[in-house]
Design a protein around this motif. Sequence first.
Motif, short mmCIF file in Angstrom:
data_model
loop_
_atom_site.label_atom_id
_atom_site.label_comp_id
_atom_site.label_asym_id
_atom_site.label_seq_id
_atom_site.Cartn_x
_atom_site.Cartn_y
_atom_site.Cartn_z
N LEU A 123 0.28 -1.09 0.12
CA LEU A 123 -0.49 -0.02 0.29
C LEU A 123 0.92 1.17 -0.10
O LEU A 123 1.09 1.94 -0.93
CB LEU A 123 -0.99 -0.12 1.37
CG LEU A 123 -1.90 1.46 1.11
CD1 LEU A 123 -2.62 1.19 0.29
CD2 LEU A 123 -2.59 1.46 2.63
N THR A 124 2.20 1.45 0.73
CA THR A 124 2.40 2.62 0.95
C THR A 124 3.84 2.73 -0.77
O THR A 124 3.56 3.96 -0.95
CB THR A 124 3.94 2.15 1.84
OG1 THR A 124 3.34 2.11 2.91
CG2 THR A 124 4.62 3.91 2.20
N PHE A 125 3.98 1.50 -1.14
CA PHE A 125 4.11 1.76 -2.79
C PHE A 125 3.45 2.16 -3.86
O PHE A 125 3.55 3.24 -3.81
CB PHE A 125 5.33 0.30 -3.03
CG PHE A 125 5.32 0.26 -4.66
CD1 PHE A 125 6.56 0.84 -4.59
CD2 PHE A 125 4.28 -0.09 -5.91
CE1 PHE A 125 7.08 1.28 -6.27
CE2 PHE A 125 5.01 -0.12 -6.61
CZ PHE A 125 6.93 0.11 -7.75
N HIS A 126 1.92 1.98 -3.79
CA HIS A 126 1.65 2.50 -4.61
C HIS A 126 0.83 4.20 -3.88
O HIS A 126 0.81 4.69 -4.86
CB HIS A 126 -0.10 1.94 -4.37
CG HIS A 126 -0.13 -0.04 -5.20
ND1 HIS A 126 0.27 0.10 -6.20
CD2 HIS A 126 -0.20 -1.11 -4.56
CE1 HIS A 126 0.49 -1.35 -6.74
NE2 HIS A 126 0.41 -2.05 -5.52
N LEU A 127 1.01 4.46 -2.76
CA LEU A 127 0.81 5.35 -2.47
C LEU A 127 2.02 6.36 -2.88
O LEU A 127 1.43 7.62 -3.79
CB LEU A 127 1.16 6.11 -0.85
CG LEU A 127 -0.87 5.72 -0.17
CD1 LEU A 127 -0.87 5.35 1.26
CD2 LEU A 127 -1.81 5.99 -1.15
N LEU B 64 4.03 10.60 -7.08
CA LEU B 64 5.41 11.06 -7.55
C LEU B 64 4.28 11.54 -8.81
O LEU B 64 4.31 12.30 -9.55
CB LEU B 64 5.73 9.71 -8.15
CG LEU B 64 7.03 10.01 -8.50
CD1 LEU B 64 7.84 10.63 -8.07
CD2 LEU B 64 7.94 8.33 -9.05
N ALA B 65 3.01 10.65 -9.26
CA ALA B 65 2.20 11.07 -11.07
C ALA B 65 1.93 11.88 -10.56
O ALA B 65 1.75 13.06 -11.16
CB ALA B 65 1.96 9.78 -10.87
N GLY B 66 1.96 12.64 -9.16
CA GLY B 66 0.52 14.24 -9.27
C GLY B 66 1.19 14.85 -8.96
O GLY B 66 1.26 16.15 -9.43
N ALA B 67 2.55 15.03 -8.00
CA ALA B 67 3.56 15.86 -8.38
C ALA B 67 4.44 15.72 -9.92
O ALA B 67 3.96 16.87 -10.51
CB ALA B 67 5.16 14.90 -7.46
N GLY B 68 4.27 15.13 -10.82
CA GLY B 68 4.78 15.30 -12.25
C GLY B 68 3.87 16.00 -13.36
O GLY B 68 3.41 16.86 -13.87
#
Length: 77
Positions: free
Chosen positions: A8-12, A17-21
């Motif tokens: 779950l931590t990895f998916h979050l 990261l995608a949101g920051a990109g």
Amino acid sequence: ICEKILDLTFHLFVCALAGAGAAVIAMVHFLMALAANWGYLKDASRMQKYEDIKSKEEQELHDIHSTRSKERLNAYT
């Protein structure tokens, strides 16, 4: 249980990261549009100054021409 928490931590992390990109891409897009608008306004300002100077010079030439025409008419009378 520990494995599920790490998964779950990895998916979050990937979502963050995608949101920051996406935020970086949006900011670059905004800055490009801002620069384009600034350039357009600067060019329009220069064009307005050029048109004002051009119209003043044309008016002066017209005044000079009409004055000379009047002088010629007065010279014949």
